[in-house]
Design a protein around this motif. Structure first.
Motif, PDB file in Angstrom:
ATOM      1  N   THR A  48      34.911  67.020  39.224  1.00  0.00           N
ATOM      2  CA  THR A  48      33.956  66.679  40.289  1.00  0.00           C
ATOM      3  C   THR A  48      32.521  66.692  39.771  1.00  0.00           C
ATOM      4  O   THR A  48      31.750  65.754  40.016  1.00  0.00           O
ATOM      5  CB  THR A  48      34.096  67.675  41.464  1.00  0.00           C
ATOM      6  OG1 THR A  48      35.424  67.617  41.956  1.00  0.00           O
ATOM      7  CG2 THR A  48      33.113  67.363  42.573  1.00  0.00           C
ATOM      8  N   ARG A 108      27.993  68.269  52.832  1.00  0.00           N
ATOM      9  CA  ARG A 108      27.740  67.677  51.513  1.00  0.00           C
ATOM     10  C   ARG A 108      28.439  66.323  51.362  1.00  0.00           C
ATOM     11  O   ARG A 108      27.872  65.374  50.867  1.00  0.00           O
ATOM     12  CB  ARG A 108      28.246  68.609  50.411  1.00  0.00           C
ATOM     13  CG  ARG A 108      27.611  69.969  50.399  1.00  0.00           C
ATOM     14  CD  ARG A 108      26.396  69.916  49.501  1.00  0.00           C
ATOM     15  NE  ARG A 108      25.975  71.232  49.087  1.00  0.00           N
ATOM     16  CZ  ARG A 108      25.044  71.928  49.694  1.00  0.00           C
ATOM     17  NH1 ARG A 108      24.467  71.459  50.764  1.00  0.00           N
ATOM     18  NH2 ARG A 108      24.674  73.095  49.226  1.00  0.00           N
ATOM     19  N   ARG A 109      29.683  66.292  51.775  1.00  0.00           N
ATOM     20  CA  ARG A 109      30.468  65.063  51.610  1.00  0.00           C
ATOM     21  C   ARG A 109      29.820  63.893  52.338  1.00  0.00           C
ATOM     22  O   ARG A 109      29.693  62.793  51.803  1.00  0.00           O
ATOM     23  CB  ARG A 109      31.881  65.313  52.127  1.00  0.00           C
ATOM     24  CG  ARG A 109      32.774  64.123  51.977  1.00  0.00           C
ATOM     25  CD  ARG A 109      34.158  64.417  52.489  1.00  0.00           C
ATOM     26  NE  ARG A 109      34.900  63.173  52.482  1.00  0.00           N
ATOM     27  CZ  ARG A 109      36.190  63.092  52.463  1.00  0.00           C
ATOM     28  NH1 ARG A 109      36.908  64.173  52.425  1.00  0.00           N
ATOM     29  NH2 ARG A 109      36.783  61.935  52.467  1.00  0.00           N
ATOM     30  N   CYS A 110      29.409  64.132  53.564  1.00  0.00           N
ATOM     31  CA  CYS A 110      28.767  63.081  54.364  1.00  0.00           C
ATOM     32  C   CYS A 110      27.470  62.608  53.714  1.00  0.00           C
ATOM     33  O   CYS A 110      27.201  61.409  53.653  1.00  0.00           O
ATOM     34  CB  CYS A 110      28.508  63.610  55.764  1.00  0.00           C
ATOM     35  SG  CYS A 110      27.866  62.372  56.894  1.00  0.00           S
TER      36      CYS A 110
END
Length: 201
Positions: A48, A108-110
């Motif tokens: 990641t 965070r993902r958004c």
């Protein structure tokens, strides 16, 4: 310090996390970068961080800065004012990187996925506006807007989040090694862009 930073009611949870990690790592020595590559327990965290770091450098932000002067010239900005407008793009990136910490409640993902999607949108619009800028007088201004919008999108997601992920994904004993790997990948990607982009142009 945590109490001053988080406020009197919120710091306890952070303090508990720090103490829990401290007890869990009691006596564990700091790990070397090559040890992370052989540890299956941190494989996905490492992948990641590597992918996100490469994506940050290869996202096109450097190309946007490369073309910014040309886009501003086409928009009719005077040559002596262009350095100040270019400086404004850097300030813009700094402000969004700082503000993304505040807008962290969306996740965070958004922020990362949304940032990359917006960057894709602005690159597409910029491509069309650069292609058809001779047809209409307002199109060069659209190109200029796209440059700022791209930089804002980068700072809001990939620019502000990527570097904090390493600290969040790794425990203290692995964190320095993970930062070394992330920094090396970042500079190799930056060097690759610097060497190849002039030939692409």
């Amino acid at each position: 310090a945590l109490k001053r930073f988080h406020g009197s009611s919120e710091y306890r949870r952070e303090m508990e996390d720090i103490q829990r990690e401290c007890f869990a790592l009691d006596g564990e020595k700091p790990r070397k970068p090559w040890q992370l590559f052989t540890d299956r327990g941190v494989r996905w965290q490492l992948i990641t961080v590597i992918v996100m770091t490469m994506g940050q450098q290869l996202s096109g932000i450097n190309a946007i800065y490369f073309y910014a002067t040309y886009v501003f010239e086409q928009a009719g900005i005077l040559a002596e004012k262009i350095p100040y407008v270019t400086l404004g793009t850097g300030v813009c990136e700094c402000l969004t990187a700082l503000s993304c910490v505040r807008s962290n409640y969306v996740g965070r993902r958004c922020l990362i996925i949304g940032g990359y999607l917006l960057m894709t949108l602005w690159c597409t619009v910029l491509t069309f506006s650069l292609t058809y800028q001779e047809l209409y007088s307002w199109v060069p201004y659209m190109s200029m807007t796209c440059v700022f919008a791209f930089i804002l999108s980068f700072g809001l997601g990939p620019g502000g989040i990527t570097n904090t992920l390493t600290a969040e994904l790794f425990v203290q004993s692995s964190r320095p090694a993970a930062y070394m790997i992330a920094g090396t990948v970042s500079w190799i990607s930056f060097f690759t862009v610097g060497m190849l982009f002039p030939f692409i142009v």
